[in-house]
Design an enzyme around this catalytic site. Structure first.
Site, PDB file in Angstrom:
ATOM      1  N   GLY A 109       0.843  -1.183   0.000  1.00  0.00           N
ATOM      2  CA  GLY A 109       0.000   0.000   0.000  1.00  0.00           C
ATOM      3  C   GLY A 109       0.876   1.231   0.000  1.00  0.00           C
TER       4      GLY A 109
ATOM      5  N   GLY B 129       2.274   5.763   4.300  1.00  0.00           N
ATOM      6  CA  GLY B 129       1.378   6.438   5.229  1.00  0.00           C
ATOM      7  C   GLY B 129       0.021   5.798   5.388  1.00  0.00           C
ATOM      8  N   THR B 130      -0.181   4.608   4.796  1.00  0.00           N
ATOM      9  CA  THR B 130      -1.476   3.961   4.942  1.00  0.00           C
ATOM     10  C   THR B 130      -1.540   3.101   6.200  1.00  0.00           C
ATOM     11  OG1 THR B 130      -0.655   2.357   3.331  1.00  0.00           O
ATOM     12  CG2 THR B 130      -2.259   3.950   2.543  1.00  0.00           C
ATOM     13  N   GLY B 131      -0.465   3.073   6.970  1.00  0.00           N
ATOM     14  CA  GLY B 131      -0.527   2.397   8.259  1.00  0.00           C
ATOM     15  C   GLY B 131       0.034   0.989   8.271  1.00  0.00           C
TER      16      GLY B 131
ATOM     17  N   GLU C  44     -11.249  33.722 -10.861  1.00  0.00           N
ATOM     18  CA  GLU C  44     -11.856  32.745  -9.957  1.00  0.00           C
ATOM     19  C   GLU C  44     -13.381  32.846  -9.987  1.00  0.00           C
ATOM     20  OE1 GLU C  44      -9.962  30.505  -9.005  1.00  0.00           O
ATOM     21  OE2 GLU C  44      -8.052  31.543  -9.282  1.00  0.00           O
TER      22      GLU C  44
ATOM     23  N   ASP D 171      -4.926  25.466 -15.438  1.00  0.00           N
ATOM     24  CA  ASP D 171      -6.280  25.138 -15.899  1.00  0.00           C
ATOM     25  C   ASP D 171      -6.201  24.463 -17.263  1.00  0.00           C
ATOM     26  OD1 ASP D 171      -7.273  26.457 -13.720  1.00  0.00           O
ATOM     27  OD2 ASP D 171      -7.656  28.332 -14.805  1.00  0.00           O
TER      28      ASP D 171
HETATM   29  P1  ADP Z   1       3.344   3.071   6.309  1.00  0.00           P
HETATM   30  O1  ADP Z   1       4.154   2.100   7.085  1.00  0.00           O
HETATM   31  O2  ADP Z   1       2.241   2.445   5.527  1.00  0.00           O
HETATM   32  O3  ADP Z   1       4.136   4.044   5.477  1.00  0.00           O
HETATM   33  P2  ADP Z   1       2.786   4.126   8.894  1.00  0.00           P
HETATM   34  O4  ADP Z   1       2.241   2.953   9.601  1.00  0.00           O
HETATM   35  O5  ADP Z   1       4.216   4.462   9.150  1.00  0.00           O
HETATM   36  O6  ADP Z   1       2.565   3.998   7.338  1.00  0.00           O
HETATM   37  O7  ADP Z   1       1.856   5.381   9.189  1.00  0.00           O
HETATM   38  C1  ADP Z   1       2.360   6.594   9.692  1.00  0.00           C
HETATM   39  C2  ADP Z   1       1.456   7.134  10.767  1.00  0.00           C
HETATM   40  O8  ADP Z   1       0.210   7.546  10.228  1.00  0.00           O
HETATM   41  C3  ADP Z   1       1.109   6.110  11.797  1.00  0.00           C
HETATM   42  O9  ADP Z   1       2.076   6.045  12.805  1.00  0.00           O
HETATM   43  C4  ADP Z   1      -0.205   6.630  12.333  1.00  0.00           C
HETATM   44  O10 ADP Z   1       0.033   7.637  13.273  1.00  0.00           O
HETATM   45  C5  ADP Z   1      -0.836   7.259  11.106  1.00  0.00           C
HETATM   46  N1  ADP Z   1      -1.762   6.328  10.453  1.00  0.00           N
HETATM   47  C6  ADP Z   1      -1.649   5.820   9.215  1.00  0.00           C
HETATM   48  N2  ADP Z   1      -2.700   5.016   8.921  1.00  0.00           N
HETATM   49  C7  ADP Z   1      -3.485   5.003  10.007  1.00  0.00           C
HETATM   50  C8  ADP Z   1      -4.718   4.354  10.340  1.00  0.00           C
HETATM   51  N3  ADP Z   1      -5.345   3.545   9.486  1.00  0.00           N
HETATM   52  N4  ADP Z   1      -5.236   4.556  11.568  1.00  0.00           N
HETATM   53  C9  ADP Z   1      -4.614   5.360  12.439  1.00  0.00           C
HETATM   54  N5  ADP Z   1      -3.457   5.998  12.190  1.00  0.00           N
HETATM   55  C10 ADP Z   1      -2.891   5.849  10.996  1.00  0.00           C
HETATM   56 ZN    ZN Z   2      -7.959  28.994 -13.014  1.00  0.00          ZN
END
Ligand code: ADP
Ligand code: ZN
Length: 635
Positions: free
Chosen positions: A218, A221-223, A439, A517
């Site tokens: 994934g 930042g997806t956890g 705008e 645009d």
């Molecule tokens: P990855 O390993 O996929 O790059 P991370 O687990 O390091 O992502 O995510 C970074 C931070 O973002 C986590 O420590 C958490 O604080 C936050 N975060 C990401 N996804 C979630 C989630 N589904 N629920 C809660 N916090 C999340």
């Molecule tokens: Zn514009």
């Protein structure tokens, strides 16, 4: 063709020269390392203090292994390097100890909340210094060997830069599934692993085959890391984490040694989770057969050997994470290795809502903040982005002396994350005026298409990042496709800014400000025509090869004639959209003017306010002085 080859040869030659430089560099480093070692071995020399007296620097106290076991609770940090352990006690005293590998020790320390770091880098530096002559000879042989094979890939130079210490962090995480929001089905899938770690024997007695490896893929930042930690936390087992990029190094075979080392550690501490982030750095598909790849291949092979090697019931679960699962060598995905694969998507609207709810509990958020709206307006945000957004909003609130996060703070943070920090550049009044009309053009035509396209969220002339102003739309739900009518509406809305400039300022005063645009509209038209089959003239053929990483692909599958039809069709669509926008704006010049003036007055208008100005539900917008100043020049 010939030119191409010449260039290639030149590159090759350059690389060879590079390699010899690198070789000299390594020689230099080794030399310095050897000398440095001699000097530092004599270390701990007395140093003069302020009053001129000579005192010995504070030496760390020496602890025996049994001391360490006994005083585990007092140990605050520990960095383990082979059998050497250093760190500080809870009262700040530095200590040094020689330890034996003992799983009980690690568990005990982890339970006591000690932060443990396994440092394999220093030991390598030391061994390099000790064995420098031997290593030099080996390197020399490799160097010659590479020259003979004619393969040059700059492997060494890249490794030199990448040479970072392996930090294997451990401890029993306190993270649980409750800390992970919005990805329930993934949690569900992984709860079996937790159960296995907790009740190893149940599975063993039944003879069930349990996965050894789980691959989490994934976007960043997806956890993924969070989820892996949560599995360890739920099962109350130690968590070891390393990153795939740590396994490439200056010395051939370093990766292999490091893999062995982490698996040794995992075996001693089973049941446990062994987490390998960026596993694609080791497990990439084998491509060319350069020197660098050979080393990586050996590392990959060692990983496969280790994964095949430990018994199923030993209770080690290896969790790999990657954002490029397509890059992985198939061998990694075979049964008995990473045979369980979980794909973590970017959160959808309800997922985003849950994540926002989770983090909104941790900061003080005012009741006036509507988290559902925020979830709607954050399509494409990852969990990490959402956490960051609330944090930014909280910081903004503090900076403005508030004790609660208000909708303003949220808007500010969201815009900051989308578009970069607010621009403080001074703008000329005539530029601001033109921006307001531009705008207003977007906003007005958006209103004409609210039943087809996304409703308007706000319009602003406050510059941010590279944008002088903008109109934002809020999707009603997460969109996966667009109707033809929607495409046409979006094209009109996109080109309405330029139309407004023409109508209100004259066609010789139009600006380059419509650049993005036009780019956006062209992309959308091209995509609709060459990929999505929305054009009657071109038909259902997919003739656009979309390039990797989102670059514009060439019309690879098109004959010259088709390419011409496509070009004409794109132009026709854009012209039609431009004419449409111009028609709407010319017909309603007065209202658009009013809208532009309100923008000049208030800088930012919400969707609600814009509707009110245009449809005049409440005719109560106060006239103000600036309005007079903003009188427009007619065409
Ligand atoms: P990855 O390993 O996929 O790059 P991370 O687990 O390091 O992502 O995510 C970074 C931070 O973002 C986590 O420590 C958490 O604080 C936050 N975060 C990401 N996804 C979630 C989630 N589904 N629920 C809660 N916090 C999340
Ligand atoms: Zn514009």
């Amino acid at each position: 063709m010939r030119k191409m080859n010449n260039v290639k040869n030149q590159i090759k030659n350059n690389k060879k020269r590079d390699t010899s430089n690198i070789f000299l560099m390594i020689f230099g480093i080794m030399f310095i390392a050897m000398i440095g070692r001699v000097i530092f071995m004599g270390g701990n020399a007395p140093v003069p203090t302020q009053n001129g007296q000579m005192v010995a620097p504070t030496r760390p106290i020496e602890l025996s292994f049994s001391d360490v076991l006994r005083r585990g609770d007092e140990i605050k940090t520990m960095t383990i390097n082979g059998s050497d352990a250093t760190g500080v006690l809870s009262d700040g005293t530095k200590y040094r100890a020689t330890i034996a590998y003992d799983p009980e020790l690690l568990t005990k320390l982890a339970d006591a909340g000690t932060s443990i770091k396994i440092d394999t880098s220093k030991s390598w530096v030391e061994s390099v210094a000790t064995f420098a002559p031997l290593v030099l000879t080996l390197l020399f042989i490799f160097w010659i060997f590479r020259g003979l094979r004619g393969g040059a890939s700059g492997g060494l130079s890249r490794s030199l830069v990448n040479q970072n210490p392996t930090k294997i962090t451990t401890g029993k995480p306190k993270t649980t599934f409750a800390d992970v929001a919005g990805i329930d089905s993934e949690k569900q899938e992984l709860s079996e692993i937790v159960d296995f770690l907790k009740n190893k024997d149940k599975y063993k007695n039944l003879g069930a085959r349990v996965p050894r490896g789980v691959l989490l893929s994934g976007q960043p930042g997806t956890g993924k890391t969070l989820l892996a930690r949560a599995i360890a936390g739920e099962a109350n087992v130690p968590f070891f984490a390393a990153s795939g990029s740590d396994f490439s190094g200056i010395i051939v075979g370093l990766g292999v040694a490091k893999i062995k080392e982490i698996f040794e550690m995992a075996k001693r501490n089973a049941p446990c989770i062994l987490f390998i982030d960026e596993i694609d750095a080791i497990g990439q598909k084998r491509s060319t057969h350069s020197y660098n790849d050979q080393d990586r291949e050996q590392t990959l092979n060692q990983l496969l050997i280790e994964m095949d090697g430990f018994a199923n019931e030993s209770g080690i679960i290896v969790i790999g994470a990657t954002n490029r699962p397509d890059m992985l060598d198939q061998a990694l995905l075979r049964p008995g290795r990473f045979d369980r694969q979980v794909y973590i998507e970017l959160p959808d609207m309800s997922g985003r809502r849950e994540i926002l709810d989770l983090y909104a509990k941790k900061v003080k958020v005012s009741d006036t903040v509507n988290l559902q709206d925020l979830a709607r307006g954050t399509t494409g945000f990852s969990g990490a982005d959402l956490e960051n957004l609330l944090n930014e909003a909280a910081l903004h609130a503090v900076r403005n002396g508030r004790d609660q996060v208000t909708p303003d703070d949220i808007e500010e943070a969201r815009d900051k994350i989308i578009m970069g920090p607010r621009k403080v550049r001074k703008m000329r009044p005539e530029d601001i005026k033109l921006t307001a009309y531009h705008e207003a053009g977007h906003a007005f035509v958006s209103l004409m298409y609210e039943d087809v396209a996304d409703p308007i969220h706000k319009a602003t002339i406050i510059p941010r990042g590279r944008a002088l102003g903008m109109v934002q739309h809020l999707p009603i739900d997460d969109k996966v496709s667009m109707t033809l009518a929607e495409v046409r509406a979006n094209l009109s809305i996109a080109l309405a800014g330029r139309s407004a400039e023409e109508i209100f300022f004259g066609s010789d005063k139009i600006t380059t400000g419509a650049e993005s645009d036009i780019a956006m509209a062209t992309r959308l038209a091209r995509y609709s025509i060459t990929t999505a089959g929305l054009s009657k003239k071109v038909g259902l053929a997919a003739i656009n090869q979309v390039g990797t990483f989102g670059t514009r692909g060439a019309l690879e599958n098109a004959s010259e004639k088709t390419a011409e039809i496509v070009d004409n069709e794109i132009k026709a669509w854009l012209d039609a959209a431009h004419a449409d926008a111009t028609k709407h704006l010319t017909k309603n010049k007065k209202v658009v003017e009013k809208l532009a003036n309100e923008l000049l007055n208030r800088e930012t208008l919400t969707g609600e306010e814009i509707r009110e100005i245009v449809f005049g539900k409440k005719k109560s917008t106060p006239k103000s002085a600036t309005r007079k100043n903003a009188k427009v020049k007619k065409q």
